[in-house]
Design a protein around this motif. Structure first.
Motif, short mmCIF file in Angstrom:
data_model
loop_
_atom_site.label_atom_id
_atom_site.label_comp_id
_atom_site.label_asym_id
_atom_site.label_seq_id
_atom_site.Cartn_x
_atom_site.Cartn_y
_atom_site.Cartn_z
N LEU A 114 -1.62 2.27 1.73
CA LEU A 114 -1.22 3.58 2.25
C LEU A 114 -0.32 3.45 3.48
O LEU A 114 0.65 4.19 3.63
CB LEU A 114 -2.46 4.40 2.61
CG LEU A 114 -3.34 4.84 1.45
CD1 LEU A 114 -4.58 5.55 1.97
CD2 LEU A 114 -2.57 5.73 0.49
N TYR A 115 -0.64 2.50 4.34
CA TYR A 115 0.11 2.34 5.59
C TYR A 115 1.56 1.94 5.34
O TYR A 115 2.48 2.51 5.92
CB TYR A 115 -0.56 1.29 6.48
CG TYR A 115 0.07 1.20 7.84
CD1 TYR A 115 -0.25 2.13 8.82
CD2 TYR A 115 1.00 0.21 8.14
CE1 TYR A 115 0.34 2.07 10.07
CE2 TYR A 115 1.58 0.14 9.39
CZ TYR A 115 1.25 1.08 10.35
OH TYR A 115 1.84 1.02 11.58
N TYR A 116 1.77 0.98 4.46
CA TYR A 116 3.11 0.44 4.25
C TYR A 116 3.93 1.16 3.18
O TYR A 116 4.96 0.64 2.76
CB TYR A 116 3.03 -1.06 3.95
CG TYR A 116 2.65 -1.85 5.17
CD1 TYR A 116 3.55 -1.98 6.23
CD2 TYR A 116 1.41 -2.44 5.29
CE1 TYR A 116 3.22 -2.69 7.37
CE2 TYR A 116 1.06 -3.16 6.42
CZ TYR A 116 1.97 -3.27 7.46
OH TYR A 116 1.63 -3.97 8.58
N HIS A 117 3.50 2.34 2.79
CA HIS A 117 4.28 3.12 1.83
C HIS A 117 4.49 4.54 2.34
O HIS A 117 3.88 5.49 1.85
CB HIS A 117 3.59 3.13 0.46
CG HIS A 117 3.69 1.80 -0.23
ND1 HIS A 117 4.82 1.40 -0.89
CD2 HIS A 117 2.81 0.78 -0.32
CE1 HIS A 117 4.64 0.19 -1.37
NE2 HIS A 117 3.43 -0.22 -1.04
N PRO A 118 5.39 4.69 3.29
CA PRO A 118 5.65 6.02 3.84
C PRO A 118 6.31 6.97 2.84
O PRO A 118 6.35 8.17 3.06
CB PRO A 118 6.57 5.75 5.03
CG PRO A 118 7.19 4.43 4.75
CD PRO A 118 6.19 3.66 3.94
N GLU A 119 6.78 6.41 1.73
CA GLU A 119 7.43 7.26 0.72
C GLU A 119 6.42 8.04 -0.12
O GLU A 119 6.81 8.95 -0.85
CB GLU A 119 8.33 6.41 -0.19
CG GLU A 119 7.61 5.52 -1.18
CD GLU A 119 7.14 4.19 -0.61
OE1 GLU A 119 6.61 3.39 -1.40
OE2 GLU A 119 7.29 3.94 0.59
N TYR A 120 5.14 7.68 -0.03
CA TYR A 120 4.13 8.43 -0.78
C TYR A 120 4.11 9.89 -0.33
O TYR A 120 4.41 10.21 0.80
CB TYR A 120 2.74 7.84 -0.57
CG TYR A 120 2.47 6.52 -1.25
CD1 TYR A 120 3.37 5.93 -2.10
CD2 TYR A 120 1.27 5.86 -1.02
CE1 TYR A 120 3.11 4.71 -2.71
CE2 TYR A 120 0.99 4.64 -1.63
CZ TYR A 120 1.91 4.08 -2.47
OH TYR A 120 1.64 2.88 -3.07
N ASN A 121 3.73 10.74 -1.25
CA ASN A 121 3.60 12.15 -0.94
C ASN A 121 2.15 12.41 -0.52
O ASN A 121 1.30 12.76 -1.32
CB ASN A 121 3.98 13.00 -2.16
CG ASN A 121 3.98 14.47 -1.87
OD1 ASN A 121 4.03 14.88 -0.72
ND2 ASN A 121 3.92 15.27 -2.91
N TYR A 122 1.86 12.25 0.77
CA TYR A 122 0.50 12.39 1.28
C TYR A 122 0.08 13.84 1.32
O TYR A 122 0.86 14.71 1.71
CB TYR A 122 0.39 11.80 2.69
CG TYR A 122 0.64 10.32 2.72
CD1 TYR A 122 -0.34 9.43 2.35
CD2 TYR A 122 1.87 9.81 3.11
CE1 TYR A 122 -0.12 8.06 2.37
CE2 TYR A 122 2.11 8.45 3.14
CZ TYR A 122 1.10 7.58 2.75
OH TYR A 122 1.34 6.24 2.78
#
Length: 122
Positions: A74-82
């Motif tokens: 989760l930390y290293y994927h800022p492209e995710y749609n949180y």
């Protein structure tokens, strides 16, 4: 000229520096939680698995850790749609704002200085 070193005062200031370090780590954890930047579904990662590790305190280091296997992903994927239902500012790289060049880096330094003054009696 005569110079005297007071070991008791030097030791007290060294201990104050370590206490300030501990307090700064705890304040950082509070600041990150209050900023609501961590991904949050049921709150396990933020509320139960994130803590300040004081094990290297004697070396002048405390570490903010997230002890969940999925935290790295989760930390290293800022492209995710949180999802932002529970934490409206949820994002990847959530600690970066407090890192060396982050927008709150000076706040961390200021907190340490204030804690050092308080614990050192300065």
């Amino acid at each position: 000229m005569r110079i005297e070193f007071y070991d008791s005062i030097i030791n007290a200031l060294e201990e104050a520096a370590l206490e300030a370090l501990d307090a700064t780590g705890e304040q950082l954890l509070t600041d990150v939680t209050d900023a609501q930047v961590m991904p949050f579904d049921v709150g396990t990662m933020q509320n139960d698995a994130t803590y300040v590790d004081h094990s290297h305190r004697a070396n002048g280091q405390v570490t903010l850790l997230v002890d969940e296997p999925y935290a790295r992903r989760l930390y290293y994927h800022p492209e995710y749609n949180y999802q932002t239902v529970n934490n409206p500012n949820a994002k990847g790289l959530w600690f970066e704002d407090w890192a060396n060049d982050g927008k709150y880096a000076n706040k961390v330094r200021e907190n340490y200085a204030a804690f050092y003054k308080r614990f050192g009696g300065i």
